[in-house]
Design an enzyme around this catalytic site. Structure first.
Site, mmCIF file in Angstrom:
data_model
loop_
_atom_site.group_PDB
_atom_site.id
_atom_site.type_symbol
_atom_site.label_atom_id
_atom_site.label_comp_id
_atom_site.label_asym_id
_atom_site.label_seq_id
_atom_site.Cartn_x
_atom_site.Cartn_y
_atom_site.Cartn_z
ATOM 1 N N ASN A 1 0.872 -1.176 0.000
ATOM 2 C CA ASN A 1 0.000 0.000 0.000
ATOM 3 C C ASN A 1 0.914 1.232 0.000
ATOM 4 O OD1 ASN A 1 -1.866 1.989 0.424
ATOM 5 N ND2 ASN A 1 -2.651 1.159 2.356
ATOM 6 N N ARG B 1 -2.485 -2.149 -3.543
ATOM 7 C CA ARG B 1 -3.663 -1.297 -3.397
ATOM 8 C C ARG B 1 -3.510 -0.148 -4.383
ATOM 9 N NH1 ARG B 1 -5.837 1.579 1.997
ATOM 10 N NH2 ARG B 1 -7.785 2.282 1.102
ATOM 11 N N HIS C 1 -12.575 3.656 -0.654
ATOM 12 C CA HIS C 1 -12.639 2.710 0.483
ATOM 13 C C HIS C 1 -13.272 1.381 0.064
ATOM 14 C CE1 HIS C 1 -12.540 6.279 3.510
ATOM 15 N NE2 HIS C 1 -11.341 5.763 3.389
ATOM 16 N N GLY D 1 -12.491 6.413 9.713
ATOM 17 C CA GLY D 1 -11.089 6.462 10.133
ATOM 18 C C GLY D 1 -10.594 7.873 9.910
ATOM 19 N N GLY E 1 -9.543 8.906 7.061
ATOM 20 C CA GLY E 1 -10.450 9.109 5.925
ATOM 21 C C GLY E 1 -11.781 8.495 6.330
ATOM 22 N N ARG F 1 -9.870 16.465 6.094
ATOM 23 C CA ARG F 1 -10.620 16.851 4.879
ATOM 24 C C ARG F 1 -11.990 17.395 5.277
ATOM 25 N NH1 ARG F 1 -9.651 11.136 1.870
ATOM 26 N NH2 ARG F 1 -8.282 10.696 3.623
ATOM 27 N N ASP G 1 -6.906 13.864 15.320
ATOM 28 C CA ASP G 1 -6.996 12.545 15.939
ATOM 29 C C ASP G 1 -8.144 12.492 16.943
ATOM 30 O OD1 ASP G 1 -6.255 10.298 17.844
ATOM 31 O OD2 ASP G 1 -4.672 10.146 16.341
ATOM 32 N N ILE H 1 -12.036 4.893 14.070
ATOM 33 C CA ILE H 1 -13.047 5.483 14.959
ATOM 34 C C ILE H 1 -14.241 4.532 15.098
ATOM 35 C CG2 ILE H 1 -14.633 7.439 15.251
ATOM 36 C CD1 ILE H 1 -12.555 9.145 13.649
ATOM 37 N N GLU I 1 -14.406 1.357 14.872
ATOM 38 C CA GLU I 1 -14.125 0.139 15.631
ATOM 39 C C GLU I 1 -13.849 0.417 17.110
ATOM 40 O OE1 GLU I 1 -10.841 -1.825 13.620
ATOM 41 O OE2 GLU I 1 -11.868 -1.565 11.708
ATOM 42 N N GLU J 1 -8.111 -4.490 5.105
ATOM 43 C CA GLU J 1 -7.920 -4.293 3.664
ATOM 44 C C GLU J 1 -6.778 -5.160 3.123
ATOM 45 O OE1 GLU J 1 -7.975 -0.244 4.979
ATOM 46 O OE2 GLU J 1 -9.029 0.365 3.157
HETATM 47 P P1 AMP Z 1 -7.694 4.808 10.710
HETATM 48 O O1 AMP Z 1 -7.463 5.841 9.643
HETATM 49 O O2 AMP Z 1 -8.718 3.782 10.334
HETATM 50 O O3 AMP Z 1 -6.415 4.204 11.248
HETATM 51 O O4 AMP Z 1 -8.345 5.592 11.971
HETATM 52 C C1 AMP Z 1 -7.673 6.621 12.622
HETATM 53 C C2 AMP Z 1 -8.642 7.317 13.571
HETATM 54 O O5 AMP Z 1 -9.140 6.353 14.532
HETATM 55 C C3 AMP Z 1 -8.007 8.448 14.387
HETATM 56 O O6 AMP Z 1 -8.892 9.553 14.453
HETATM 57 C C4 AMP Z 1 -7.875 7.814 15.761
HETATM 58 O O7 AMP Z 1 -7.930 8.779 16.794
HETATM 59 C C5 AMP Z 1 -9.112 6.935 15.812
HETATM 60 N N1 AMP Z 1 -8.970 5.941 16.874
HETATM 61 C C6 AMP Z 1 -8.134 4.891 16.936
HETATM 62 N N2 AMP Z 1 -8.274 4.248 18.125
HETATM 63 C C7 AMP Z 1 -9.206 4.937 18.837
HETATM 64 C C8 AMP Z 1 -9.787 4.798 20.129
HETATM 65 N N3 AMP Z 1 -9.429 3.813 20.932
HETATM 66 N N4 AMP Z 1 -10.736 5.695 20.501
HETATM 67 C C9 AMP Z 1 -11.095 6.695 19.690
HETATM 68 N N5 AMP Z 1 -10.595 6.887 18.450
HETATM 69 C C10 AMP Z 1 -9.660 6.022 18.027
#
Ligand code: AMP
Length: 391
Positions: A8, A90, A178, A207, A209, A238, A280, A326, A328, A376
């Protein structure tokens, strides 16, 4: 037994994973080369996340081709004789042409170059790695898996912009992204709850994105991302959907050029822009700042508005699935989204939501709600295995 490498490539990094292949792909190694173009460094870990090595790399002339060679060098001692027999890439954009994963030839790789103007931030880097692999390992099968492919089933109305027709002929239409994540998650849902998977489902990939996809009987019928991955939901950096007149106003009143607008809508906006603090979610949840709370409130509000829109496209809603960082992990975001869907008859099982169970809806909720972690890389490895066994 052999292995499959899943790659990726981003603008300054290459993430990769090595899967052993027997009956099904099994994760063996994970790696990251980051800082390409600046101070490159590599990390390799085992399937459980245990770090196997860290290495600083020479910055001079270290491009995506050099990173590709480095990846092959770093993994070689850890393959235990399970040589890499195929590579899955990817690729963000398959245009209107690629509706499924494809085994690449130098010719088809060049056809992917035609989509660089449609995804200038990602496609050139995806292609740089593919070209480097094809040149250095011409006998190793290379498979491209597309983020757009899952959405090729969308009806023409869902793909259209209300622009003069000639622009559609130039490929200016909604594609959606996605898709590899949606393919994986809908596949899991089908295995877990086939009767629900055959109905009307919204998958929320939340996430850094973020997008939503309306899935009917396992097929995408609408999605919030469009021509680019900037449309739809508010994201980490974004802005998501925005009145197009705002962009014209920015050009007129602030003298912004294309690159500045791009920076604004892709990198300075979203949770970061509204909070003025961070992109974040964890940082924002932990912050006391009212602007952080407002950013989260807007993030959730935009999700609710778009769920309503996709429920209309589906003619109703049977299930909602949360996935990605987010979706999950953040029970609060899930609870806030669920509260805003009460009018649809959605009711959460609060303890199950706090635990992050697979099923988090209350027993008599009209809408089933699931948390399904996306994967993925595994989806790409499976596609590679499928294509290899068909050859
Ligand atoms: P991804 O792009 O799928 O890796 O997701 C990243 C986002 O998931 C970021 O905003 C992280 O803050 C959020 N994230 C990851 N773990 C947690 C958690 N335990 N609680 C809240 N948000 C999380």
């Amino acid at each position: 037994m052999s292995s499959i490498a899943v790659v990726n490539a981003g603008s300054s990094s290459i993430k990769f994973a090595i899967y052993g292949v027997a009956d099904a792909p099994t994760l063996r190694l994970k790696g990251l080369i980051e800082g390409i173009g600046a101070t490159p460094r590599a990390r390799l870990s085992d399937a459980g996340g245990g770090v196997l090595l860290k290495e600083d790399l020479p910055p001079q002339g270290f491009d995506h081709a050099a990173a590709t060679q480095t990846m092959m060098r770093l993994v070689a001692p850890w393959l235990d004789g399970h040589d890499i027999s195929a590579v899955g890439h990817r690729v963000v954009h398959g245009g209107g042409e690629f509706a499924a994963p494809v085994v690449l030839t130098p010719e088809s790789a060049e056809r992917l170059a035609a989509f660089i103007p449609l995804a200038p931030l990602h496609q050139p880097h995806n292609l740089a790695v593919i070209r480097a692999m094809l040149a250095a390992h011409p006998d190793l099968p290379q498979v491209a898996c597309f983020d757009t492919a899952f959405h090729q089933t969308q009806p023409p109305l869902a793909q259209a912009f209300a622009l003069p027709r000639k622009y559609a002929a130039d490929g200016i239409r909604r594609y959606g992204f996605h898709g590899i994540s949606y393919e994986y998650v809908t596949g899991r849902l089908k295995a877990l709850a086939p009767e629900i998977a055959s109905g009307r489902v919204v998958v929320a990939h939340l996430g850094n994105g973020a997008s939503l996809c309306a899935v009917m009987d396992g097929r995408s019928v609408a999605t919030t991302m469009g021509f680019t991955a900037a449309d739809g939901l508010m994201m980490g950096t974004r802005c998501g959907a925005i009145d197009p007149g705002v962009l014209v106003h920015m050009i007129d009143q602030y003298g912004m050029g294309a690159r500045e607008l791009e920076d604004l809508i892709y990198r300075q906006s979203g949770l970061l822009g509204v909070s003025g603090l961070s992109s974040d979610m964890r940082t924002l949840r932990a912050a006391d700042d009212p602007a952080a709370k407002e950013a989260i409130a807007l993030f959730v509000y935009r999700i609710l508005r778009e769920i309503g829109s996709l429920a209309a496209a589906l003619g109703g809603l049977d299930a909602l699935v949360f996935t990605a960082g987010i979706g999950e992990n953040d029970a609060k975001t899930r609870a806030e989204v669920a509260a805003g869907c009460a009018w649809l008859g959605l009711e959460l099982d609060e303890p199950a939501n706090l635990r992050g169970d697979l099923t988090i809806s209350a027993p008599d909720s009209r809408i089933a709600v699931f948390v399904i972690p996306t994967n993925e890389e595994l989806e790409i490895a499976r596609s590679v295995m499928r294509l290899m066994s068909d050859r």
